[in-house]
Scaffold this motif. Structure first.
Motif, PDB file in Angstrom:
ATOM      1  N   ILE A  24      47.784  48.872  45.231  1.00  0.00           N
ATOM      2  CA  ILE A  24      48.014  47.858  44.197  1.00  0.00           C
ATOM      3  C   ILE A  24      47.513  46.531  44.748  1.00  0.00           C
ATOM      4  CG2 ILE A  24      49.716  46.761  42.692  1.00  0.00           C
ATOM      5  CD1 ILE A  24      51.559  49.204  43.397  1.00  0.00           C
ATOM      6  N   ASN A  25      46.500  45.976  44.102  1.00  0.00           N
ATOM      7  CA  ASN A  25      45.886  44.751  44.606  1.00  0.00           C
ATOM      8  C   ASN A  25      46.514  43.522  43.946  1.00  0.00           C
ATOM      9  OD1 ASN A  25      44.065  43.097  46.047  1.00  0.00           O
ATOM     10  ND2 ASN A  25      42.775  42.949  44.232  1.00  0.00           N
ATOM     11  N   LEU A  26      47.500  42.955  44.655  1.00  0.00           N
ATOM     12  CA  LEU A  26      48.156  41.733  44.196  1.00  0.00           C
ATOM     13  C   LEU A  26      47.568  40.486  44.860  1.00  0.00           C
ATOM     14  CD1 LEU A  26      51.950  42.708  44.302  1.00  0.00           C
ATOM     15  CD2 LEU A  26      50.594  42.284  42.259  1.00  0.00           C
ATOM     16  N   ALA A  27      46.869  40.650  45.958  1.00  0.00           N
ATOM     17  CA  ALA A  27      46.377  39.498  46.707  1.00  0.00           C
ATOM     18  C   ALA A  27      45.452  38.660  45.836  1.00  0.00           C
ATOM     19  CB  ALA A  27      45.644  39.967  47.959  1.00  0.00           C
ATOM     20  N   ALA A  28      45.747  37.369  45.747  1.00  0.00           N
ATOM     21  CA  ALA A  28      44.934  36.500  44.896  1.00  0.00           C
ATOM     22  C   ALA A  28      45.303  35.046  45.125  1.00  0.00           C
ATOM     23  CB  ALA A  28      45.153  36.838  43.415  1.00  0.00           C
ATOM     24  N   ILE A  29      44.378  34.163  44.779  1.00  0.00           N
ATOM     25  CA  ILE A  29      44.703  32.754  44.582  1.00  0.00           C
ATOM     26  C   ILE A  29      45.186  32.685  43.147  1.00  0.00           C
ATOM     27  CG2 ILE A  29      43.858  30.396  44.637  1.00  0.00           C
ATOM     28  CD1 ILE A  29      43.795  31.898  47.331  1.00  0.00           C
ATOM     29  N   ALA A  30      46.493  32.629  42.952  1.00  0.00           N
ATOM     30  CA  ALA A  30      47.085  32.871  41.640  1.00  0.00           C
ATOM     31  C   ALA A  30      47.375  31.618  40.843  1.00  0.00           C
ATOM     32  CB  ALA A  30      48.376  33.680  41.795  1.00  0.00           C
ATOM     33  N   ALA A  31      47.422  30.464  41.480  1.00  0.00           N
ATOM     34  CA  ALA A  31      47.715  29.218  40.764  1.00  0.00           C
ATOM     35  C   ALA A  31      46.404  28.596  40.294  1.00  0.00           C
ATOM     36  CB  ALA A  31      48.468  28.260  41.665  1.00  0.00           C
TER      37      ALA A  31
ATOM     38  N   ASN B 203      38.777  28.440  32.959  1.00  0.00           N
ATOM     39  CA  ASN B 203      38.983  27.713  34.211  1.00  0.00           C
ATOM     40  C   ASN B 203      38.550  28.603  35.370  1.00  0.00           C
ATOM     41  OD1 ASN B 203      41.326  29.385  35.015  1.00  0.00           O
ATOM     42  ND2 ASN B 203      42.416  28.307  33.386  1.00  0.00           N
ATOM     43  N   VAL B 204      38.516  28.031  36.553  1.00  0.00           N
ATOM     44  CA  VAL B 204      38.019  28.765  37.720  1.00  0.00           C
ATOM     45  C   VAL B 204      38.844  30.012  37.996  1.00  0.00           C
ATOM     46  CG1 VAL B 204      37.678  28.662  40.223  1.00  0.00           C
ATOM     47  CG2 VAL B 204      37.004  26.733  38.793  1.00  0.00           C
ATOM     48  N   TYR B 205      40.158  29.860  37.955  1.00  0.00           N
ATOM     49  CA  TYR B 205      41.020  31.018  38.195  1.00  0.00           C
ATOM     50  C   TYR B 205      40.700  32.134  37.213  1.00  0.00           C
ATOM     51  CZ  TYR B 205      45.125  34.003  37.846  1.00  0.00           C
ATOM     52  OH  TYR B 205      45.959  35.095  37.770  1.00  0.00           O
ATOM     53  N   ALA B 206      40.656  31.812  35.925  1.00  0.00           N
ATOM     54  CA  ALA B 206      40.390  32.813  34.895  1.00  0.00           C
ATOM     55  C   ALA B 206      39.014  33.438  35.080  1.00  0.00           C
ATOM     56  CB  ALA B 206      40.519  32.180  33.512  1.00  0.00           C
ATOM     57  N   LEU B 207      38.051  32.619  35.466  1.00  0.00           N
ATOM     58  CA  LEU B 207      36.690  33.121  35.657  1.00  0.00           C
ATOM     59  C   LEU B 207      36.627  34.127  36.794  1.00  0.00           C
ATOM     60  CD1 LEU B 207      33.783  32.871  34.670  1.00  0.00           C
ATOM     61  CD2 LEU B 207      33.478  30.951  36.241  1.00  0.00           C
ATOM     62  N   THR B 208      37.297  33.823  37.907  1.00  0.00           N
ATOM     63  CA  THR B 208      37.294  34.755  39.035  1.00  0.00           C
ATOM     64  C   THR B 208      38.013  36.042  38.682  1.00  0.00           C
ATOM     65  OG1 THR B 208      39.304  33.793  40.009  1.00  0.00           O
ATOM     66  CG2 THR B 208      37.181  32.882  40.721  1.00  0.00           C
ATOM     67  N   LYS B 209      39.088  35.929  37.911  1.00  0.00           N
ATOM     68  CA  LYS B 209      39.839  37.119  37.509  1.00  0.00           C
ATOM     69  C   LYS B 209      39.048  37.964  36.510  1.00  0.00           C
ATOM     70  CE  LYS B 209      43.757  37.567  39.644  1.00  0.00           C
ATOM     71  NZ  LYS B 209      44.041  38.814  40.391  1.00  0.00           N
ATOM     72  N   ALA B 210      38.346  37.322  35.599  1.00  0.00           N
ATOM     73  CA  ALA B 210      37.528  38.063  34.640  1.00  0.00           C
ATOM     74  C   ALA B 210      36.402  38.812  35.361  1.00  0.00           C
ATOM     75  CB  ALA B 210      36.951  37.113  33.594  1.00  0.00           C
ATOM     76  N   ALA B 211      35.801  38.164  36.341  1.00  0.00           N
ATOM     77  CA  ALA B 211      34.715  38.806  37.090  1.00  0.00           C
ATOM     78  C   ALA B 211      35.225  40.034  37.841  1.00  0.00           C
ATOM     79  CB  ALA B 211      34.105  37.805  38.062  1.00  0.00           C
ATOM     80  N   SER B 212      36.383  39.919  38.493  1.00  0.00           N
ATOM     81  CA  SER B 212      36.920  41.068  39.226  1.00  0.00           C
ATOM     82  C   SER B 212      37.379  42.159  38.270  1.00  0.00           C
ATOM     83  CB  SER B 212      38.070  40.636  40.134  1.00  0.00           C
ATOM     84  OG  SER B 212      39.129  40.061  39.409  1.00  0.00           O
ATOM     85  N   ASP B 213      37.902  41.770  37.116  1.00  0.00           N
ATOM     86  CA  ASP B 213      38.312  42.727  36.089  1.00  0.00           C
ATOM     87  C   ASP B 213      37.115  43.581  35.666  1.00  0.00           C
ATOM     88  OD1 ASP B 213      39.034  43.856  33.490  1.00  0.00           O
ATOM     89  OD2 ASP B 213      40.639  42.385  33.378  1.00  0.00           O
ATOM     90  N   LEU B 214      36.011  42.925  35.370  1.00  0.00           N
ATOM     91  CA  LEU B 214      34.813  43.646  34.936  1.00  0.00           C
ATOM     92  C   LEU B 214      34.219  44.479  36.066  1.00  0.00           C
ATOM     93  CD1 LEU B 214      33.139  40.831  32.816  1.00  0.00           C
ATOM     94  CD2 LEU B 214      34.284  42.888  31.959  1.00  0.00           C
ATOM     95  N   ALA B 215      34.257  43.952  37.278  1.00  0.00           N
ATOM     96  CA  ALA B 215      33.707  44.694  38.418  1.00  0.00           C
ATOM     97  C   ALA B 215      34.497  45.966  38.689  1.00  0.00           C
ATOM     98  CB  ALA B 215      33.693  43.800  39.664  1.00  0.00           C
ATOM     99  N   VAL B 216      35.831  45.887  38.579  1.00  0.00           N
ATOM    100  CA  VAL B 216      36.645  47.090  38.753  1.00  0.00           C
ATOM    101  C   VAL B 216      36.359  48.090  37.640  1.00  0.00           C
ATOM    102  CG1 VAL B 216      39.010  47.976  38.734  1.00  0.00           C
ATOM    103  CG2 VAL B 216      38.448  45.965  40.089  1.00  0.00           C
TER     104      VAL B 216
END
Length: 339
Positions: free
Chosen positions: A84-91, A156-169
């Motif tokens: 389970i990958n929880l590690a993130a810059i979450a704020a 925003n930057v956070y959302a952009l990084t999360k969207a990119a990882s979402d699509l990559a997975v």
């Protein structure tokens, strides 16, 4: 000092890796997994030095997910049944202040973990924690709740990084990774840091009650609303993804309540729980420019596939968060000798 490493004899159907295990959500997730299966083996990955107050029963490993070689080596050693990958810059603010780090952790770190699972433990379930923030601009174009088919339009930057990882997975799932992606909406609970709105409000109130702060609650945007959940409900879905062998690989699941709570209303509710009268003032420094007016999600698919739905009422969540910060404020007062 970290506990000595116990040698692993090979793959175990009960062994689970949690990256970011010693953060806010990771601790609640470990508690939920142990409650469901006391015999489960949990290996918590965190940065070196994290986990000094180690979660009982969790084996700590100092693994930085940005270090690709270390991730692959650790995955080969542990050979888990699920990750389970929880590690993130979450704020979001933290991500905005250091975009390079946000990209390294949220995208490239996530890819290191996912690719290591595919290479070293290909039978393992991989659970990627994305975010409702990936929908971004889509919230403004629909009056009702968004389901998983909504377009990803990060703002925003956070959302952009999360969207990119979402699509990559998602791409790796197509390549054979047994992945499940969750898009949780805002969640809070005891133990969350002050970078998040409910904890920020509750911590102020607790300090006001202890005489550590003037009786004024400073708040940012009051005219926005959020689909807000309790972390203890959220981790039940994550745990189910690990334990439910029938959950199809490649699924994308929202975790939402379907109810939007105004941030101003949240502040009013917390102030109503306070032991003294507190004024509320908008602090321009806390106002986020171009903030989404509302987020609202449809979690019907999570209910259909996992039987999941949130059950903890918002009033309990707010009171539990406030009580958590009351304990910390009382300790702060005692330490500083404030009267």
């Amino acid at each position: 000092m970290a506990a000595p490493k116990a040698p692993h004899s090979g793959p175990s159907a009960r062994r689970v890796v949690i990256t970011g295990a010693f953060g806010f959500v990771g601790r609640w997730l470990a508690t939920e997994l142990f409650a469901r299966n006391p015999g489960i083996e949990i290996v918590g990955w965190g940065l070196r030095g994290e986990g000094a107050d180690q979660i009982p029963g969790v084996r700590r490993m100092g693994v930085d997910i940005v270090d690709r070689a270390a991730v692959f080596a650790a995955m080969a050693e542990v050979m888990p049944a699920a990750v389970i990958n929880l590690a993130a810059i979450a704020a979001p603010r933290e991500a905005a202040l250091d975009p390079d780090r946000a990209w390294r952790v949220n995208l490239f770190g996530a890819m290191n973990v996912a690719e290591a699972v595919l290479a070293k433990a290909p039978a393992a379930r991989f659970v990627q924690i994305s975010s409702s923030e990936v929908y971004g601009g889509s919230f403004a174009r629909k009056a009702g709740p968004l389901d998983e088919k909504a377009a990803l339009e990060p703002l925003n930057v956070y959302a952009l990084t999360k969207a990119a990882s979402d699509l990559a997975v998602g791409k790796l799932a197509h390549d054979g990774l047994k992945a499940v992606r969750f898009r949780p909406f805002n969640h809070t609970g005891p133990g969350q840091g002050e970078a998040f709105v409910v904890a920020a409000l509750a911590s102020q109130i607790a300090r006001i009650e202890q005489g550590l702060k003037a009786p004024v609650l400073h708040i940012g945007n009051t005219n926005v609303s959020r689909d807000l959940l309790d972390v203890r409900d959220i981790v039940k879905a994550y745990a189910s993804a690990v334990t439910d062998d029938d959950l199809p690989a490649g699924e994308v699941l929202n975790l939402a309540s379907g109810v939007a709570h105004g941030i101003g209303d949240i502040a009013d509710r917390l102030c109503a729980m306070a032991k003294i009268k507190i004024a509320i003032e908008v602090d321009p420094a806390r106002v986020r420019a171009n903030d989404l007016a509302r987020t609202l999600g449809d979690a019907s698919r999570a209910k259909a596939l996992l039987g999941w739905q949130p059950v903890i009422p918002i009033e309990r969540t707010l009171r539990d968060v406030l009580d958590f910060w009351r304990e910390k404020a009382a300790a702060e007062r005692k330490e500083t000798g404030t009267r």
